[in-house]
Enzyme design. Structure first.
Site, PDB file in Angstrom:
ATOM      1  N   ASP A   8       1.764  16.060  -4.158  1.00 25.45           N
ATOM      2  CA  ASP A   8       0.904  15.379  -5.129  1.00 25.45           C
ATOM      3  C   ASP A   8      -0.500  15.923  -4.903  1.00 25.45           C
ATOM      4  OD1 ASP A   8      -0.793  13.702  -6.542  1.00 25.45           O
ATOM      5  OD2 ASP A   8      -0.240  11.863  -5.473  1.00 25.45           O
ATOM      6  N   LYS A  70      -9.972  18.753  -9.289  1.00 28.98           N
ATOM      7  CA  LYS A  70      -8.894  18.691 -10.286  1.00 28.98           C
ATOM      8  C   LYS A  70      -9.448  18.502 -11.700  1.00 28.98           C
ATOM      9  CE  LYS A  70      -4.516  16.171 -10.879  1.00 28.98           C
ATOM     10  NZ  LYS A  70      -3.689  15.163 -10.197  1.00 28.98           N
ATOM     11  N   GLU A 166       3.294  13.599 -13.187  1.00 32.69           N
ATOM     12  CA  GLU A 166       3.108  12.526 -12.207  1.00 32.69           C
ATOM     13  C   GLU A 166       3.884  11.242 -12.547  1.00 32.69           C
ATOM     14  OE1 GLU A 166      -1.163  12.425 -11.902  1.00 32.69           O
ATOM     15  OE2 GLU A 166      -1.195  14.392 -10.934  1.00 32.69           O
ATOM     16  N   ASP A 189      -1.137   3.990 -13.788  1.00 29.61           N
ATOM     17  CA  ASP A 189      -1.680   4.757 -12.667  1.00 29.61           C
ATOM     18  C   ASP A 189      -3.205   4.679 -12.653  1.00 29.61           C
ATOM     19  OD1 ASP A 189      -2.530   6.636 -10.822  1.00 29.61           O
ATOM     20  OD2 ASP A 189      -1.244   8.259 -11.547  1.00 29.61           O
TER      21      ASP A 189
HETATM   22  P1  ADP Z   1      -5.904   9.919  -6.957  1.00 32.33           P
HETATM   23  O1  ADP Z   1      -4.632   9.779  -7.688  1.00 32.33           O
HETATM   24  O2  ADP Z   1      -7.116   9.874  -7.854  1.00 32.33           O
HETATM   25  O3  ADP Z   1      -5.942  11.078  -6.030  1.00 32.33           O
HETATM   26  P2  ADP Z   1      -5.261   7.573  -5.262  1.00 32.33           P
HETATM   27  O4  ADP Z   1      -4.055   7.123  -5.973  1.00 32.33           O
HETATM   28  O5  ADP Z   1      -5.102   8.023  -3.861  1.00 32.33           O
HETATM   29  O6  ADP Z   1      -6.120   8.619  -6.062  1.00 32.33           O
HETATM   30  O7  ADP Z   1      -6.297   6.347  -5.311  1.00 32.33           O
HETATM   31  C1  ADP Z   1      -7.550   6.426  -4.717  1.00 32.33           C
HETATM   32  C2  ADP Z   1      -8.331   5.189  -5.073  1.00 32.33           C
HETATM   33  O8  ADP Z   1      -7.621   4.023  -4.650  1.00 32.33           O
HETATM   34  C3  ADP Z   1      -9.686   5.139  -4.391  1.00 32.33           C
HETATM   35  O9  ADP Z   1     -10.669   4.687  -5.313  1.00 32.33           O
HETATM   36  C4  ADP Z   1      -9.463   4.117  -3.287  1.00 32.33           C
HETATM   37  O10 ADP Z   1     -10.658   3.456  -2.947  1.00 32.33           O
HETATM   38  C5  ADP Z   1      -8.490   3.174  -3.938  1.00 32.33           C
HETATM   39  N1  ADP Z   1      -7.712   2.376  -2.984  1.00 32.33           N
HETATM   40  C6  ADP Z   1      -6.869   2.831  -2.037  1.00 32.33           C
HETATM   41  N2  ADP Z   1      -6.348   1.812  -1.332  1.00 32.33           N
HETATM   42  C7  ADP Z   1      -6.889   0.681  -1.854  1.00 32.33           C
HETATM   43  C8  ADP Z   1      -6.770  -0.719  -1.532  1.00 32.33           C
HETATM   44  N3  ADP Z   1      -6.003  -1.137  -0.553  1.00 32.33           N
HETATM   45  N4  ADP Z   1      -7.482  -1.582  -2.278  1.00 32.33           N
HETATM   46  C9  ADP Z   1      -8.285  -1.151  -3.277  1.00 32.33           C
HETATM   47  N5  ADP Z   1      -8.445   0.132  -3.619  1.00 32.33           N
HETATM   48  C10 ADP Z   1      -7.754   1.045  -2.909  1.00 32.33           C
HETATM   49 MG    MG Z   2      -2.793  10.196  -8.358  1.00 28.97          MG
END
Ligand code: ADP
Ligand code: MG
Length: 604
Positions: A8, A70, A166, A189
């Site tokens: 991913d 990205k 995704e 998502d």
């Molecule tokens: P991406 O798909 O954009 O790479 P992710 O799915 O990893 O990102 O999500 C990242 C986001 O999720 C960030 O803004 C992070 O702060 C938030 N995040 C991760 N864990 C938590 C949580 N437990 N509570 C609230 N927000 C969270």
């Molecule tokens: Mg993602």
């Protein structure tokens, strides 16, 4: 057979997994975390830092630390203006580049650096080399963004077995391939900076993306920003004299970090104590932040996802009650308030059985297992987000593969020459929903040559093929000579995901105008065929007409020319019809003349 990893490659975080005894497992990076921040720091000298170590440099050296790359993958220069990156994004020879000191890198190269770290760390933890990968991309990624992702993977040393969407990967991770046939699934998502909603349908063990929608500027970063603002307000209320300290970049970076940590903890706790011991002059700031306060900040941000969800259901022609499952993806969906708002939008409780920020990587790994033969069944199918076609004579869009067609797919059409004895034809490959070619995006173009023949005699077959990775191959073939040309997409013009959303919205807004423009173009093509035909007939057989006939035809010709200037479709249509009708006997005279000439030749 060698192992295949699932990756991913996220905007905020990237993950890598591998099948182990029939189960997908995610691998920790060399810092010990499964989530590797998609951040690369370029030091003044030495190798780039990737992941968590790079994240720590973001505040200290923002102009040399690249994140959210990205967003820039396969993006045309000029479309990058909306992002305000602390590093320099420039346009070099029509390509988007990132400038760090006197060095330049492309977004693709930055992705390669991230992928290389994932690969090296995974190899270290597995104790063996890996060289094959499945990589995920957002469902709305266009052809060039997919190709850029694939090239980034290849440059990192992978054979990229498959690029998959995704939401489809997430559905696999949630085990939804075992649902009843015709099950419909919403994939919600919400990541660090992007929101995506997709509606999928399961059909005989096969997933199909029915629709996608979203917002490329909405996510957890917005919550962080607003929370920092709230803390700044509280600090200045207490110590108005240190307002200027808040502007210090290092201070605001530390505050942001604190805010972020507090946000994560508030997904499980009802309140967190925030302590800032690093204010000047022995000042201390303590604050008990409640979940209610964070909810108040989060609510308006998450409400903005609602309209996208509704539009996506509308596009897929489903109502909330038609959905069999709503699944959550993206770190932000760990927040209870988000789950609650999603339940309101879809009028059902979302499925929370998987770790939302790991589901896409787990699904990519399962897909890798399917390809390597470790897991059987399930084929993945996706759809084209926008129609693909070619420009035809008169500047119209001729759709070859309509929007939302299931891929892989293949379609073709036969074209002919519009002008007698033309030697070549320019094929312009277009993407978009508008009736006129000029309103759609040109993905690329090429010239096909053929032997000079009278008008309408040449036969050129054009075939579009979208492979399982969503990549377009265009083939043009002159049927008489068998000569083939394959489109080189290197010169292609690219479009951003936002532009896709806009294109669809505009095509709806302009549907009526576009239709009338199309009818106008077709009608004027007819006039432009009639007028020269009448003119040449008059020079050949005009002497056999009476003066009254001639005057009548002159009048009809004049009416068509005037109608062309007037831009009035109805007027042009009737003028065409009148001229057609009024010159029928001219056609008879032409035929008589041709026959008597043929007789003369035979006699002579
Ligand atoms: P991406 O798909 O954009 O790479 P992710 O799915 O990893 O990102 O999500 C990242 C986001 O999720 C960030 O803004 C992070 O702060 C938030 N995040 C991760 N864990 C938590 C949580 N437990 N509570 C609230 N927000 C969270
Ligand atoms: Mg993602």
């Amino acid at each position: 057979m060698s192992q295949i990893v699932g990756i991913d490659l996220g905007t905020t975080n990237s993950l890598i997994g591998v099948m182990d005894s029939g189960f997908p497992i995610l691998l920790a990076d060399s810092e010990g975390f499964r989530l590797t921040p998609s951040i690369v720091h370029f030091p003044v000298s030495g190798e780039p830092l990737v992941g968590r170590p790079a994240g720590r440099m973001k505040a200290i050296s923002p102009e040399r630390t690249v994140f959210s790359v990205k967003r820039l993958m396969g993006i045309r220069p000029g479309e990058t203006g909306k992002d305000n990156f602390p590093f320099r994004v420039a346009d070099a020879q029509g390509k988007t580049t990132i400038v760090i000191g006197d060095q330049t890198v492309t977004p693709e190269e930055v992705s390669t650096i991230i992928l290389r770290k994932l690969k090296a760390d995974a190899e270290k933890s597995l104790g063996s080399a890996i060289d094959r990968a499945v990589i995920t991309v957002p469902a709305y990624f266009n052809d060039l963004q997919r190709q850029a992702t694939k090239r980034a993977g290849e440059a990192a040393g992978f054979t990229v077995e498959r690029i998959i969407n995704e939401p489809t990967a997430a559905a696999l991770a949630y085990g939804l391939d075992r649902l009843k046939d015709r099950a419909k699934i919403a994939v919600y998502d919400l990541g660090g900076g992007t929101f995506d909603i997709s509606i999928l349908e399961l059909n005989e063990g096969v997933f199909r993306v029915l629709s996608t929608n979203g917002n490329t500027r909405l996510g957890g970063d917005d919550i962080d920003r607003d929370l920092v603002r709230l803390l700044e307000e509280r600090i200045t209320a207490r110590y108005p004299e240190i307002r200027h300290e808040l502007k210090d970049p290092l201070f605001s970076a530390r505050l942001r970090e604190l805010a972020h940590d507090a946000k994560l903890r508030l997904s499980d706790e009802n309140g967190v104590q925030i302590e800032i011991p690093f204010l000047s002059g022995n000042r201390r700031f303590n604050y008990l932040l409640s979940r209610q306060e964070l909810d108040a900040i989060t609510r308006p941000i998450v409400r903005r996802t609602r309209s996208h969800c509704l539009r996506s259901m509308d596009d897929a022609k489903v109502a909330p009650r038609d959905l069999d499952e709503v699944i959550l993806v993206g770190g932000v969906t760990r927040m209870p308030i988000v789950r609650q708002l999603v339940a309101e939008i879809f009028q059902r409780l979302p499925n929370t059985s998987q770790n939302p920020d790991e589901a896409v990587a787990v699904g990519a790994t399962i897909q890798a297992g399917i390809i390597s033969g470790e897991i059987q069944s399930v084929v993945l199918l996706d759809v084209t987000p926008l129609s693909l076609g070619v420009e035809t004579f008169g500047g119209l869009m001729n759709v070859i593969i309509p929007r939302n067609t299931t891929i892989p797919c293949k379609a073709g059409e036969m074209f002919t020459n519009a002008v007698a004895y033309q030697r070549s034809m320019r094929i312009k490959v277009l993407q978009g929903e508008r009736e006129l070619a000029k309103d759609n995006w040109e993905l690329g173009s090429f010239e096909i040559e053929f032997a000079p023949v009278p008008k309408g005699v040449a036969r050129v077959g054009i075939q579009f093929e979208i492979d399982a990775n969503g990549i377009l191959h265009v083939l043009a073939r002159d049927v008489s000579t068998g000569q083939q040309t394959l489109l080189d997409l290197a010169s292609a013009v690219d479009v951003s995901d936002e532009a896709v959303e806009q294109m669809i919205a505009e095509s709806v807004d302009h549907a009526f105008e576009d239709m009338s423009e199309r009818v106008w173009t077709e009608t004027s093509i007819k006039s432009n065929e009639l007028l020269p035909a009448v003119k040449s007939a008059l020079t050949l057989v005009g002497d056999q007409l009476t003066e009254a006939d001639k005057q009548e035809i002159d009048g009809l010709v004049k009416a068509v020319n005037e109608a062309l200037d007037s831009k009035d479709i109805q007027r042009l249509k009737s003028a065409n019809a009148a001229l057609d009708q009024g010159t029928q006997h001219l056609a008879t005279l032409l035929i008589d003349r041709a026959m008597s000439e043929a007789e003369r030749r035979r006699a002579g």
